[in-house]
Design an enzyme around this catalytic site. Structure first.
Site, PDB file in Angstrom:
ATOM      1  N   GLU A 115      60.131  45.184  -0.484  1.00 17.58           N
ATOM      2  CA  GLU A 115      61.396  44.452  -0.408  1.00 17.58           C
ATOM      3  C   GLU A 115      61.220  42.941  -0.470  1.00 17.58           C
ATOM      4  O   GLU A 115      62.066  42.214  -0.976  1.00 17.58           O
ATOM      5  CB  GLU A 115      62.142  44.808   0.890  1.00 17.58           C
ATOM      6  CG  GLU A 115      62.725  46.202   0.924  1.00 17.58           C
ATOM      7  CD  GLU A 115      61.785  47.254   1.483  1.00 17.58           C
ATOM      8  OE1 GLU A 115      60.552  47.022   1.532  1.00 17.58           O
ATOM      9  OE2 GLU A 115      62.280  48.319   1.877  1.00 17.58           O
TER      10      GLU A 115
ATOM     11  N   GLY B 181      63.165  51.795   0.687  1.00 18.13           N
ATOM     12  CA  GLY B 181      63.953  52.807   1.396  1.00 18.13           C
ATOM     13  C   GLY B 181      63.392  54.213   1.212  1.00 18.13           C
ATOM     14  O   GLY B 181      63.632  55.091   2.048  1.00 18.13           O
TER      15      GLY B 181
ATOM     16  N   GLU C 248      60.775  54.447   3.783  1.00 20.05           N
ATOM     17  CA  GLU C 248      61.474  54.493   5.080  1.00 20.05           C
ATOM     18  C   GLU C 248      62.107  55.865   5.318  1.00 20.05           C
ATOM     19  O   GLU C 248      62.121  56.369   6.441  1.00 20.05           O
ATOM     20  CB  GLU C 248      62.528  53.382   5.126  1.00 20.05           C
ATOM     21  CG  GLU C 248      61.880  52.001   5.149  1.00 20.05           C
ATOM     22  CD  GLU C 248      62.864  50.879   4.912  1.00 20.05           C
ATOM     23  OE1 GLU C 248      63.473  50.828   3.808  1.00 20.05           O
ATOM     24  OE2 GLU C 248      63.058  50.043   5.805  1.00 20.05           O
TER      25      GLU C 248
ATOM     26  N   ALA D 266      65.928  51.820  -2.138  1.00 19.09           N
ATOM     27  CA  ALA D 266      67.381  51.678  -2.260  1.00 19.09           C
ATOM     28  C   ALA D 266      67.688  51.196  -3.675  1.00 19.09           C
ATOM     29  O   ALA D 266      66.835  50.596  -4.338  1.00 19.09           O
ATOM     30  CB  ALA D 266      67.875  50.686  -1.227  1.00 19.09           C
TER      31      ALA D 266
END
Ligand code: CAA
Length: 258
Positions: A132, A109, A112, A65
């Site tokens: 993260e 992300g 993911e 992200a």
């Protein structure tokens, strides 16, 4: 006019989405994800598409992200706007199979997003991780749920708590990826897999996907019943008649995806 953040192509019955934010290693902001979701919606609705391939470039599938975008957000910003809901969650509802073709970094992300796909085909240079924790957060797009289901609790704890990155060989040994291929052949090999799946009857493919996903989301008894009902249901399709007749008549099936 600004360049698209996601490039869209079709090859026969395969739709290919290429993340196109190379300077930021394909970091995923809301605009990128909105473009992925919009293109995926089109492919999902298109009867001439059976399989969706999601890829990046040789350096990065996606490095996570967008940290710059998130940096100054507070709880009410992320909660009130349901950050990582909406378009991000739409992708898990797609019924057609999605293949992640991963070269380079698939972090946070990005890892993911790859795990949300139904298969990951990894280039030899792929790197996976959930870093993260180094940012003072945790994975928020499924990492704490999908990673233990894919590789088991012990390995998932190791990766998520230490932020350690793994290479394609380790990811393969852990069961995170379906295949590892030479980096320069990533798209060729992925398209071979995608075209093979696309040559099957689409209702069978979609029912196989939803039945396999049940294995993660229900008890064994419930999953077995769901699988059996889907199996029964496929006997109502024209493609079941065609597939079995073709076998008996020793010819290739001509599926109509009905
Ligand atoms: N967000 C925003 N920008 C990013 C980014 C990210 N996740 N990852 C890389 N970039 C940007 C860098 O800021 C840099 O931009 P500038 O050239 O403008 O400075 C550019 O991409 C190239 O990156 P690097 O110079 O850092 O490249 P590198 O080869 O030295 O290192 C890397 C590569 C190890 C992947 C490193 O970029 C990195 O650690 N990135 C962050 C990875 C990360 O922490 N991801 C998790 C994000 S949080 C998350 O994803 C939450 C969630 O669960 C949804």
């Amino acid at each position: 006019m600004s360049e698209s953040l996601v490039l869209i192509e079709t090859h026969g019955r395969v739709g290919v989405l290429t993340l196109n934010r190379p300077k930021a290693l394909n970091a995923l902001n809301n605009d990128v994800v909105a473009e992925i979701a919009a293109a995926a919606r089109q492919f999902e609705a298109d009867p001439d598409i059976s399989v969706i391939v999601l890829t990046g470039n040789e350096k990065a599938f996606a490095a996570g992200a967008d940290i710059g975008a998130m940096k100054d957000w507070g709880f009410s910003d992320v909660y009130n706007n349901d950050y990582l809901g909406g378009d991000w969650q739409y992708l898990r509802q797609i019924r057609k199979p999605m293949i992640a073709a991963v070269a380079g970094y698939a972090l946070g992300g990005g890892c993911e997003l790859a795990m949300l796909c139904d298969m990951i085909i990894a280039a030899e240079n792929a790197r996976f991780g959930q870093p993260e924790i180094k940012l003072g957060i945790i994975p928020g797009y499924g990492g704490t749920q999908r990673l233990p289901r894919a590789i088991g609790k012990a390995k998932a704890m190791d990766l998520i708590l230490t932020a350690r990155m793994i290479n394609a060989t380790e990811a393969d040994a852990m069961g995170l990826v379906s295949r590892v291929v030479p980096t320069e052949k990533l798209m060729e090999e992925t398209m071979d897999v995608a075209q093979t799946i696309a040559s099957m009857s689409l209702p069978s493919v979609m029912m196989a996907k939803e039945s396999i996903n049940r294995a993660y989301e229900s008890s064994l008894a419930e999953g077995l019943m769901f699988e059996r009902r889907n199996f029964h249901g496929l006997f109502a399709t024209e493609d079941q008649k065609e597939g079995m007749s073709a076998f008996v008549e020793k010819r290739q099936p001509d599926f109509k995806h009905k």
